[in-house]
Design a protein around this motif. Structure first.
Motif, PDB file in Angstrom:
ATOM      1  N   VAL A   1       0.867  -1.171   0.000  1.00 59.76           N
ATOM      2  CA  VAL A   1       0.000   0.000   0.000  1.00 59.76           C
ATOM      3  C   VAL A   1       0.903   1.220   0.000  1.00 59.76           C
ATOM      4  O   VAL A   1       1.830   1.322   0.795  1.00 59.76           O
ATOM      5  N   PHE A   2       0.616   2.154  -0.917  1.00 53.67           N
ATOM      6  CA  PHE A   2       1.422   3.359  -1.026  1.00 53.67           C
ATOM      7  C   PHE A   2       0.587   4.576  -0.703  1.00 53.67           C
ATOM      8  O   PHE A   2      -0.631   4.561  -0.830  1.00 53.67           O
ATOM      9  N   GLU A   3       1.246   5.664  -0.292  1.00 49.65           N
ATOM     10  CA  GLU A   3       0.598   6.945  -0.068  1.00 49.65           C
ATOM     11  C   GLU A   3       1.142   7.927  -1.092  1.00 49.65           C
ATOM     12  O   GLU A   3       2.353   8.105  -1.221  1.00 49.65           O
ATOM     13  N   CYS A   4       0.232   8.566  -1.827  1.00 50.45           N
ATOM     14  CA  CYS A   4       0.628   9.514  -2.871  1.00 50.45           C
ATOM     15  C   CYS A   4       1.259  10.743  -2.230  1.00 50.45           C
ATOM     16  O   CYS A   4       0.699  11.331  -1.309  1.00 50.45           O
ATOM     17  N   VAL A   5       2.422  11.125  -2.709  1.00 46.48           N
ATOM     18  CA  VAL A   5       3.131  12.285  -2.182  1.00 46.48           C
ATOM     19  C   VAL A   5       2.401  13.570  -2.556  1.00 46.48           C
ATOM     20  O   VAL A   5       2.407  14.542  -1.804  1.00 46.48           O
ATOM     21  N   GLU A   6       1.721  13.565  -3.688  1.00 44.47           N
ATOM     22  CA  GLU A   6       1.060  14.763  -4.193  1.00 44.47           C
ATOM     23  C   GLU A   6      -0.281  15.022  -3.495  1.00 44.47           C
ATOM     24  O   GLU A   6      -0.503  16.084  -2.947  1.00 44.47           O
ATOM     25  N   CYS A   7      -1.187  14.029  -3.506  1.00 42.21           N
ATOM     26  CA  CYS A   7      -2.543  14.253  -2.976  1.00 42.21           C
ATOM     27  C   CYS A   7      -2.758  13.636  -1.598  1.00 42.21           C
ATOM     28  O   CYS A   7      -3.749  13.926  -0.942  1.00 42.21           O
ATOM     29  N   GLY A   8      -1.870  12.753  -1.148  1.00 42.36           N
ATOM     30  CA  GLY A   8      -1.989  12.136   0.166  1.00 42.36           C
ATOM     31  C   GLY A   8      -2.889  10.919   0.214  1.00 42.36           C
ATOM     32  O   GLY A   8      -3.086  10.337   1.274  1.00 42.36           O
TER      33      GLY A   8
ATOM     34  N   ALA B   1      11.391   7.405  -4.835  1.00 46.91           N
ATOM     35  CA  ALA B   1      10.741   6.147  -5.225  1.00 46.91           C
ATOM     36  C   ALA B   1      11.327   4.971  -4.440  1.00 46.91           C
ATOM     37  O   ALA B   1      10.580   4.098  -3.976  1.00 46.91           O
ATOM     38  N   ARG B   2      12.634   4.955  -4.246  1.00 53.20           N
ATOM     39  CA  ARG B   2      13.262   3.873  -3.483  1.00 53.20           C
ATOM     40  C   ARG B   2      12.836   3.900  -2.017  1.00 53.20           C
ATOM     41  O   ARG B   2      12.590   2.861  -1.403  1.00 53.20           O
ATOM     42  N   VAL B   3      12.741   5.115  -1.459  1.00 54.14           N
ATOM     43  CA  VAL B   3      12.310   5.256  -0.069  1.00 54.14           C
ATOM     44  C   VAL B   3      10.863   4.789   0.086  1.00 54.14           C
ATOM     45  O   VAL B   3      10.521   4.090   1.042  1.00 54.14           O
TER      46      VAL B   3
ATOM     47  N   ALA C   1       6.999   0.780   2.080  1.00 48.15           N
ATOM     48  CA  ALA C   1       5.869  -0.121   1.828  1.00 48.15           C
ATOM     49  C   ALA C   1       6.246  -1.567   2.137  1.00 48.15           C
ATOM     50  O   ALA C   1       5.453  -2.311   2.722  1.00 48.15           O
ATOM     51  N   ARG C   2       7.453  -1.967   1.780  1.00 47.80           N
ATOM     52  CA  ARG C   2       7.893  -3.333   2.067  1.00 47.80           C
ATOM     53  C   ARG C   2       8.051  -3.563   3.570  1.00 47.80           C
ATOM     54  O   ARG C   2       7.730  -4.630   4.082  1.00 47.80           O
TER      55      ARG C   2
ATOM     56  N   ARG D   1       5.961  -5.948   8.546  1.00 44.23           N
ATOM     57  CA  ARG D   1       5.462  -5.762   9.901  1.00 44.23           C
ATOM     58  C   ARG D   1       4.063  -6.357  10.050  1.00 44.23           C
ATOM     59  O   ARG D   1       3.772  -7.049  11.017  1.00 44.23           O
ATOM     60  N   ARG D   2       3.196  -6.116   9.059  1.00 45.84           N
ATOM     61  CA  ARG D   2       1.836  -6.674   9.113  1.00 45.84           C
ATOM     62  C   ARG D   2       1.874  -8.199   9.061  1.00 45.84           C
ATOM     63  O   ARG D   2       1.119  -8.869   9.758  1.00 45.84           O
TER      64      ARG D   2
END
Length: 101
Positions: free
Chosen positions: A4-11, A51-53, A58-59, A64-65
């Protein structure tokens, strides 16, 4: 489980395909589909370091999950026990728990 990713632009949070490839090109770990299209039209490229961060974060969250899920399965059905009765609670007509059952 999926990343799951969080968009840097819109959140917003988004689930890209597991192969990180859309039919029209690669999926971005930095921007959601809408923001990625807008950035592509504007000629802005994503920062490779960012992008690497994002991929690493996410990994790590996925790992953790997964570890939490394994830990819950290993523990089984653990319910909190009742606290021990105090000396005062044992005295009197209803003090013994065996009388309740």
């Amino acid at each position: 489980m999926r990343l799951v990713f969080e968009c840097v632009e819109c959140g917003g949070h988004y689930l890209p395909p597991e192969e990180m490839v859309y039919p029209d090109g690669p999926a971005s770990p930095v921007w959601c589909t809408g923001c990625q299209g807008a950035k592509r039209e504007a000629g802005v490229r994503e920062d490779p370091l960012l992008a690497r961060v994002a991929l690493a974060a996410a990994r790590a969250a996925l790992a953790r999950r997964a570890a939490e899920a394994v830990d819950q399965v290993a523990r089984g059905d653990v319910r909190p026990s009742r606290p021990p009765l105090s000396r005062r609670a044992r005295s009197g007509p209803g003090g013994l728990r065996s009388k309740l059952g």
